[in-house]
Structure formats: C-alpha cells, structure tokens
Design a protein around this motif. Structure first.
Motif, PDB file in Angstrom:
ATOM      1  N   HIS A 123      63.755  21.847  -5.728  1.00  0.00           N
ATOM      2  CA  HIS A 123      62.389  22.264  -5.417  1.00  0.00           C
ATOM      3  C   HIS A 123      62.370  23.708  -4.927  1.00  0.00           C
ATOM      4  CE1 HIS A 123      59.362  22.323  -1.970  1.00  0.00           C
ATOM      5  NE2 HIS A 123      58.577  22.229  -3.007  1.00  0.00           N
ATOM      6  N   ARG A 124      63.274  24.031  -3.985  1.00  0.00           N
ATOM      7  CA  ARG A 124      63.309  25.388  -3.423  1.00  0.00           C
ATOM      8  C   ARG A 124      63.671  26.423  -4.478  1.00  0.00           C
ATOM      9  NH1 ARG A 124      66.653  24.215   2.141  1.00  0.00           N
ATOM     10  NH2 ARG A 124      64.982  23.124   3.242  1.00  0.00           N
ATOM     11  N   LEU A 125      64.613  26.058  -5.338  1.00  0.00           N
ATOM     12  CA  LEU A 125      65.043  27.016  -6.365  1.00  0.00           C
ATOM     13  C   LEU A 125      63.902  27.305  -7.340  1.00  0.00           C
ATOM     14  CD1 LEU A 125      67.351  28.672  -7.578  1.00  0.00           C
ATOM     15  CD2 LEU A 125      68.094  26.626  -8.816  1.00  0.00           C
ATOM     16  N   ILE A 126      63.202  26.243  -7.772  1.00  0.00           N
ATOM     17  CA  ILE A 126      62.089  26.423  -8.712  1.00  0.00           C
ATOM     18  C   ILE A 126      61.033  27.344  -8.085  1.00  0.00           C
ATOM     19  CG2 ILE A 126      60.207  25.258  -9.945  1.00  0.00           C
ATOM     20  CD1 ILE A 126      62.032  22.732 -10.039  1.00  0.00           C
TER      21      ILE A 126
ATOM     22  N   ARG B  33      66.689  30.066 -17.591  1.00  0.00           N
ATOM     23  CA  ARG B  33      67.964  30.781 -17.386  1.00  0.00           C
ATOM     24  C   ARG B  33      68.455  30.622 -15.948  1.00  0.00           C
ATOM     25  NH1 ARG B  33      66.106  35.328 -20.646  1.00  0.00           N
ATOM     26  NH2 ARG B  33      65.943  36.573 -18.753  1.00  0.00           N
ATOM     27  N   VAL B  34      67.534  30.706 -14.995  1.00  0.00           N
ATOM     28  CA  VAL B  34      67.956  30.567 -13.598  1.00  0.00           C
ATOM     29  C   VAL B  34      68.469  29.146 -13.338  1.00  0.00           C
ATOM     30  CG1 VAL B  34      67.229  30.590 -11.180  1.00  0.00           C
ATOM     31  CG2 VAL B  34      66.379  32.339 -12.755  1.00  0.00           C
ATOM     32  N   LEU B  35      67.769  28.142 -13.867  1.00  0.00           N
ATOM     33  CA  LEU B  35      68.151  26.768 -13.532  1.00  0.00           C
ATOM     34  C   LEU B  35      69.306  26.234 -14.368  1.00  0.00           C
ATOM     35  CD1 LEU B  35      65.047  26.717 -12.250  1.00  0.00           C
ATOM     36  CD2 LEU B  35      65.995  24.475 -11.722  1.00  0.00           C
ATOM     37  N   PHE B  36      69.423  26.690 -15.626  1.00  0.00           N
ATOM     38  CA  PHE B  36      70.429  26.079 -16.492  1.00  0.00           C
ATOM     39  C   PHE B  36      71.437  27.074 -17.056  1.00  0.00           C
ATOM     40  CE2 PHE B  36      66.710  23.274 -16.592  1.00  0.00           C
ATOM     41  CZ  PHE B  36      67.297  22.114 -16.120  1.00  0.00           C
TER      42      PHE B  36
ATOM     43  N   ARG C  98      69.829  27.542 -24.220  1.00  0.00           N
ATOM     44  CA  ARG C  98      69.011  27.577 -25.453  1.00  0.00           C
ATOM     45  C   ARG C  98      67.764  26.757 -25.195  1.00  0.00           C
ATOM     46  NH1 ARG C  98      72.258  25.309 -30.268  1.00  0.00           N
ATOM     47  NH2 ARG C  98      70.390  25.781 -31.514  1.00  0.00           N
ATOM     48  N   MET C  99      66.623  27.296 -25.593  1.00  0.00           N
ATOM     49  CA  MET C  99      65.356  26.650 -25.250  1.00  0.00           C
ATOM     50  C   MET C  99      64.459  26.633 -26.486  1.00  0.00           C
ATOM     51  SD  MET C  99      62.908  28.178 -22.295  1.00  0.00           S
ATOM     52  CE  MET C  99      61.522  28.815 -23.170  1.00  0.00           C
ATOM     53  N   ARG C 100      63.676  25.568 -26.635  1.00  0.00           N
ATOM     54  CA  ARG C 100      62.735  25.590 -27.763  1.00  0.00           C
ATOM     55  C   ARG C 100      61.378  25.034 -27.339  1.00  0.00           C
ATOM     56  NH1 ARG C 100      64.609  20.550 -31.751  1.00  0.00           N
ATOM     57  NH2 ARG C 100      63.770  18.923 -30.376  1.00  0.00           N
ATOM     58  N   PHE C 101      60.329  25.527 -27.983  1.00  0.00           N
ATOM     59  CA  PHE C 101      58.974  25.014 -27.774  1.00  0.00           C
ATOM     60  C   PHE C 101      58.676  24.044 -28.905  1.00  0.00           C
ATOM     61  CE2 PHE C 101      56.287  27.480 -24.718  1.00  0.00           C
ATOM     62  CZ  PHE C 101      57.348  28.072 -24.056  1.00  0.00           C
ATOM     63  N   ARG C 102      58.258  22.851 -28.562  1.00  0.00           N
ATOM     64  CA  ARG C 102      57.955  21.837 -29.576  1.00  0.00           C
ATOM     65  C   ARG C 102      56.483  21.478 -29.418  1.00  0.00           C
ATOM     66  NH1 ARG C 102      58.507  16.924 -28.190  1.00  0.00           N
ATOM     67  NH2 ARG C 102      60.036  17.436 -26.570  1.00  0.00           N
ATOM     68  N   PRO C 103      55.687  21.577 -30.507  1.00  0.00           N
ATOM     69  CA  PRO C 103      54.255  21.273 -30.403  1.00  0.00           C
ATOM     70  C   PRO C 103      54.032  19.881 -29.825  1.00  0.00           C
ATOM     71  CG  PRO C 103      54.764  22.141 -32.578  1.00  0.00           C
ATOM     72  CD  PRO C 103      56.076  21.925 -31.884  1.00  0.00           C
TER      73      PRO C 103
ATOM     74  N   ARG D 239      70.617  18.992 -13.725  1.00  0.00           N
ATOM     75  CA  ARG D 239      71.483  20.004 -13.092  1.00  0.00           C
ATOM     76  C   ARG D 239      72.712  19.388 -12.447  1.00  0.00           C
ATOM     77  NH1 ARG D 239      70.434  25.033 -11.034  1.00  0.00           N
ATOM     78  NH2 ARG D 239      70.994  24.422  -8.933  1.00  0.00           N
ATOM     79  N   TYR D 240      72.528  18.230 -11.801  1.00  0.00           N
ATOM     80  CA  TYR D 240      73.631  17.655 -11.038  1.00  0.00           C
ATOM     81  C   TYR D 240      74.318  16.478 -11.752  1.00  0.00           C
ATOM     82  CZ  TYR D 240      71.613  20.341  -7.185  1.00  0.00           C
ATOM     83  OH  TYR D 240      71.127  21.342  -6.392  1.00  0.00           O
TER      84      TYR D 240
END
Ligand code: DAH
Length: 342
Positions: A115-118, A241-244, A249-254, A321-322
């Motif tokens: 939560h704090r990181l986000i 990028r900060v969290l992972f 690699r990231m994608r947008f899916r409709p 993450r964990y």
C-alpha cells in the motif's frame, strides 16, 4: 498484663529470640517477619495491640520497650535482605558478561508495505491521497458510476447490503470497490483533479485461496483538459516498473467497465520456466477513460474535460510481489508468516 515481672520476662525472651534468629535465606527472613511482625499473629504486633491494657503507670515504659523490639526486628530484616542481595549479585551463578535478552523486532504487514509503495509512486507524480466511506449508498457505488439498474453486481449475491434498495430509498451497502470515491471527489473538487484513493472494500463472495470477503483497492483518478489514454499508459508503466522491476513487460487488453470508455485491463508478463511459453500474462488492474456519463452525473462538462481512472487490488499486487498463494493468510495474523516481512 498485671504482673510486671512476668512482662519483663516475656520481653527479654522475645529480645533473645530476635537476636538469635538465623536469617540466612529469603524463606527464613520471611518466616521471621511473619513470626514477629505479621499483621495477625505477629508476636510484637500482638504486644502493640495490648499497650492500651497496660496500667497507666507502666504504659509508657512498656510501649517504649515494645517499640524498641519492633525497630530491632525490622533492622535485622533489612540487614539480612541486603546481605542476601549482595550475595546474589556476587555469587557464581550470575554471569554479568552474558548479553541481554533482545526484544523481537516487529514487521510491517505485507499489505501495508505494498500500500505504501503504491501511494509513494503516485504521490511523486502529484497525486494526493483521498478517502471515502466504507458504508456507501447505492447511488455512489453504482448509479453515478453508470451501472445499469439490472447489473449483476447490484445483486445481494455479490454485494453486502445494509439496507436493501426499495421504492422509497436507495440501498445502503458496504462499498464493493473504491470507485465511488471518484464520484465524491468529482462532487467536491474542481478539475484539475489528480487523486489516489486507497481503501477497504467488501464482496459477498465464497471465501477461497483467491477471494476473501474484504480486501483493499487503490483507485486513481485524473481529470483535466486534454487528458489522454497515452497519459494513462505512461503512468501505469511507471507504476509497473517500480512494483515489478525495470524490465517488466506490460500490455493493455480491451475490457469493459460501466464507468470507463474505452476500458482496459492491464497484464504483466510473469516469467515461469515451468510453463510452455516460459511464463504467462497476469492481470493486475482495470482502467480506462472516464465515461462522459459519469462526468455528467456529477455536473462536470464532458465536452471540456476528459479523464482517466484506474483501480487495482492491493492483495493481488502483494501476492504477486511476494509469491503468496493464498489470500486468507494475509488476514490470519500468523506470526510465522508475518515475521518473514521484517
Ligand atoms: N472498480 C473496478 C473493480 O472493482 C476496478 C476499476 C476498473 C477501477 C477500471 C477503475 C477503472 O477506476 O477505471 O473491479
């Protein structure tokens, strides 16, 4: 208390006993104290109580002698106690060079850490934190967010209603997402608006390794002139990028949400050598451009303003993450689990 010779003997006898008692241990000191000074049966205490019965002529002298015995008994106790203490400190059983006991250190709960990181990521981009009520009304949770009247989420099966909606009033419920805070912020602030909303949400779901009756979300909302889908992609990429990790690699899916148009779900590539393609896409959040109907519902001009919104589950992000495989463990307060996050 008449025979003064008798009294004299008694007091002398007592004096001898007090002087000769051997006070070598805590137990012997305590039994000495009880024998002579104990509140109920103590022999000196008994004599003190009887002072008033002594003939007036002898009373003073008697009182003084009893008091002297009392002082002497107390003195012996004190001396013996001091001696016992000194002995304890210098005795061989005590190793003063031993290190002290350290207190176990606490750890911050993995949900709180996530939560704090986000929050920190978005704060660094000028977002401010807002909160809203966990007990919501149907209008903020659904209607103003463009949910049609017959949407399945409005069913008792999915939502904890406190008061079911009726002809007379809107329902009162435990919010099912943090999106209603978008509405509250749009009602109380003027664009430009840039807020991040963390909070607890509730769903009437079967509890399993992947769903719990409550969890946490973080909502984002940015409304201004000329806000574009490109802005949304950029900020979410920074976030991923900060969290992972830098090379995520990231994608947008409709996708579809009633309150955004267009809508998308964001996936990240999860490397896993045991899988055929070396990994798989995992959904991490929902997002989109704020639907003009939502802006109209709160009196913001959709011709002038556009905005983006996104929402994510903190549990889901923390579990990825964990490497946590069962959501329920986050709520069990098991020290063996929590201490791994120190
Ligand atoms: N409220 C959605 C949910 O709970 C998540 C969400 C999706 C929030 C898209 C958004 C958004 O702000 O734009 O599933």
């Amino acid at each position: 208390m008449s025979d003064s010779a008798n009294i004299d003997d008694t007091l002398n006898e007592l004096n001898k006993e007090i002087e000769s008692a051997s006070l070598h241990s805590d137990e012997s000191i305590e039994s000495f104290r009880i024998r002579f000074l104990g509140k109920k049966q103590g022999r000196i205490t008994g004599l003190m109580k009887r002072i008033p019965e002594v003939d007036p002529g002898d009373r003073k002298a008697f009182g003084q002698r009893v008091n002297a015995l009392k002082s002497r008994a107390m003195e012996r106790i004190e001396t013996a106690q001091n001696a016992a203490q000194t002995q304890a400190v210098t005795s061989n059983d005590l190793d003063l060079s031993l290190p002290g006991r350290t207190l176990p250190e606490g750890s911050v709960h993995p949900l709180t850490q996530t939560h704090r990181l986000i929050i920190r990521v978005f704060e660094s981009y000028g977002f401010t934190v807002e909160e809203g009520p966990e007990i919501e009304d149907d209008w903020h949770n659904f209607t103003a967010l463009n949910f049609p009247p017959d949407h399945p989420a409005r069913d008792m099966q999915d939502t904890f209603f406190i008061e079911a909606p009726s002809d007379k009033h809107d329902g009162i419920l435990l919010r099912t997402h943090t999106s209603p805070v978008q509405i509250r912020v749009l009602q109380s602030q003027k664009p430009p608006i840039r807020v991040i909303v963390p909070g607890r949400v509730y769903r009437n779901e079967a509890i399993s390794y992947k769903s719990y009756c409550l969890f946490h979300q973080v909502e984002g909302l940015y409304v201004d002139e000329n806000v574009s889908m490109g802005d949304l992609k950029h900020i979410l990429h920074v976030f991923a990028r900060v969290l992972f990790g830098e090379d995520v690699r990231m994608r947008f899916r409709p996708s579809f949400f009633p309150f955004t148009e267009p809508s998308a779900e964001v996936d990240i590539w999860w490397k896993d050598d045991s899988l055929p393609g070396g990994g798989r896409w995992l959904e991490i959040l929902g997002c989109g451009m704020v639907d003009p109907n939502v802006l109209s519902a709160v009196g913001v001009d959709p011709e002038r303003y556009t905005g983006y919104a996104f929402g994510m589950g903190i549990e889901r992000i923390a579990m990825l993450r964990y490497g946590i495989e069962d959501i329920r463990i986050l709520y069990e307060n098991d020290e063996r689990f929590l201490s791994q996050f120190a």
